[in-house]
Design a protein around this motif. Structure first.
Motif, PDB file in Angstrom:
ATOM      1  N   GLU A  21       5.658 -11.325  -0.022  1.00 45.62           N
ATOM      2  CA  GLU A  21       6.534 -10.160   0.066  1.00 45.62           C
ATOM      3  C   GLU A  21       5.656  -8.925  -0.099  1.00 45.62           C
ATOM      4  N   ALA A  22       5.885  -7.909   0.717  1.00 43.15           N
ATOM      5  CA  ALA A  22       5.110  -6.682   0.657  1.00 43.15           C
ATOM      6  C   ALA A  22       6.014  -5.494   0.969  1.00 43.15           C
ATOM      7  N   ALA A  23       5.709  -4.370   0.340  1.00 51.00           N
ATOM      8  CA  ALA A  23       6.463  -3.132   0.574  1.00 51.00           C
ATOM      9  C   ALA A  23       5.465  -2.036   0.958  1.00 51.00           C
ATOM     10  N   PRO A  24       4.943  -2.088   2.193  1.00 47.35           N
ATOM     11  CA  PRO A  24       3.942  -1.095   2.603  1.00 47.35           C
ATOM     12  C   PRO A  24       4.557   0.292   2.787  1.00 47.35           C
ATOM     13  N   VAL A  25       3.714   1.300   2.611  1.00 46.00           N
ATOM     14  CA  VAL A  25       4.113   2.682   2.859  1.00 46.00           C
ATOM     15  C   VAL A  25       3.592   3.052   4.246  1.00 46.00           C
ATOM     16  N   ILE A  26       4.488   3.501   5.104  1.00 46.57           N
ATOM     17  CA  ILE A  26       4.113   3.897   6.459  1.00 46.57           C
ATOM     18  C   ILE A  26       4.262   5.409   6.566  1.00 46.57           C
ATOM     19  N   ASP A  40      11.802   2.501   2.530  1.00 47.31           N
ATOM     20  CA  ASP A  40      12.258   1.195   2.035  1.00 47.31           C
ATOM     21  C   ASP A  40      11.789   0.052   2.930  1.00 47.31           C
ATOM     22  N   VAL A  41      10.535   0.106   3.349  1.00 49.93           N
ATOM     23  CA  VAL A  41       9.973  -0.945   4.200  1.00 49.93           C
ATOM     24  C   VAL A  41       9.737  -2.190   3.352  1.00 49.93           C
ATOM     25  N   LEU A  42      10.204  -3.329   3.832  1.00 44.83           N
ATOM     26  CA  LEU A  42      10.011  -4.590   3.129  1.00 44.83           C
ATOM     27  C   LEU A  42       9.683  -5.677   4.155  1.00 44.83           C
ATOM     28  N   ILE A  43       8.581  -6.372   3.903  1.00 49.84           N
ATOM     29  CA  ILE A  43       8.181  -7.496   4.749  1.00 49.84           C
ATOM     30  C   ILE A  43       8.141  -8.724   3.852  1.00 49.84           C
ATOM     31  N   LYS A  44       8.845  -9.781   4.250  1.00 46.98           N
ATOM     32  CA  LYS A  44       8.824 -10.999   3.438  1.00 46.98           C
ATOM     33  C   LYS A  44       8.942 -12.216   4.340  1.00 46.98           C
TER      34      LYS A  44
END
Length: 100
Positions: A21-26, A40-44
């Motif tokens: 799970e990652a919450a990168p800042v774009i 509120d970007v979330l990759i899981k």
């Protein structure tokens, strides 16, 4: 945006599934001359070694995206969701354009 996912265990133990799970800042960017902001970007999802120095990754990405309305130019925010299904390898294969 840059994110690093350590897949060394997956390469050492093919078939073993690992969750991430990652919450990168774009940063804000321009798309077709319009400013686009991501929040509120979330990759899981999960990844596993697929043998031959390859890793398969499956998951979901979600974010709130703000840009301008094409008709009135007022800000508009939408919820974005997409599925990820990709394969990565140490060495590129010019015969396989879907392999990263």
């Amino acid at each position: 945006m840059s994110a690093i996912l350590d897949v060394s265990k997956a390469l050492s133990f093919p078939g073993q599934v690992y969750r991430f799970e990652a919450a990168p800042v774009i940063e804000e960017m321009e798309v077709l001359n319009d400013p686009v902001q991501y929040e509120d970007v979330l990759i899981k999802g999960e990844y596993f070694g697929a043998g031959n120095d390859k890793v398969s990754l499956k998951g979901e990405v979600s974010a709130k995206v703000t840009s301008r309305c094409a008709k009135c130019l007022e800000p508009v925010t939408i919820d974005l969701e997409a599925e990820i299904d990709a394969q990565y390898a140490r060495m590129p294969d010019p015969e396989d354009p879907d392999l990263y």
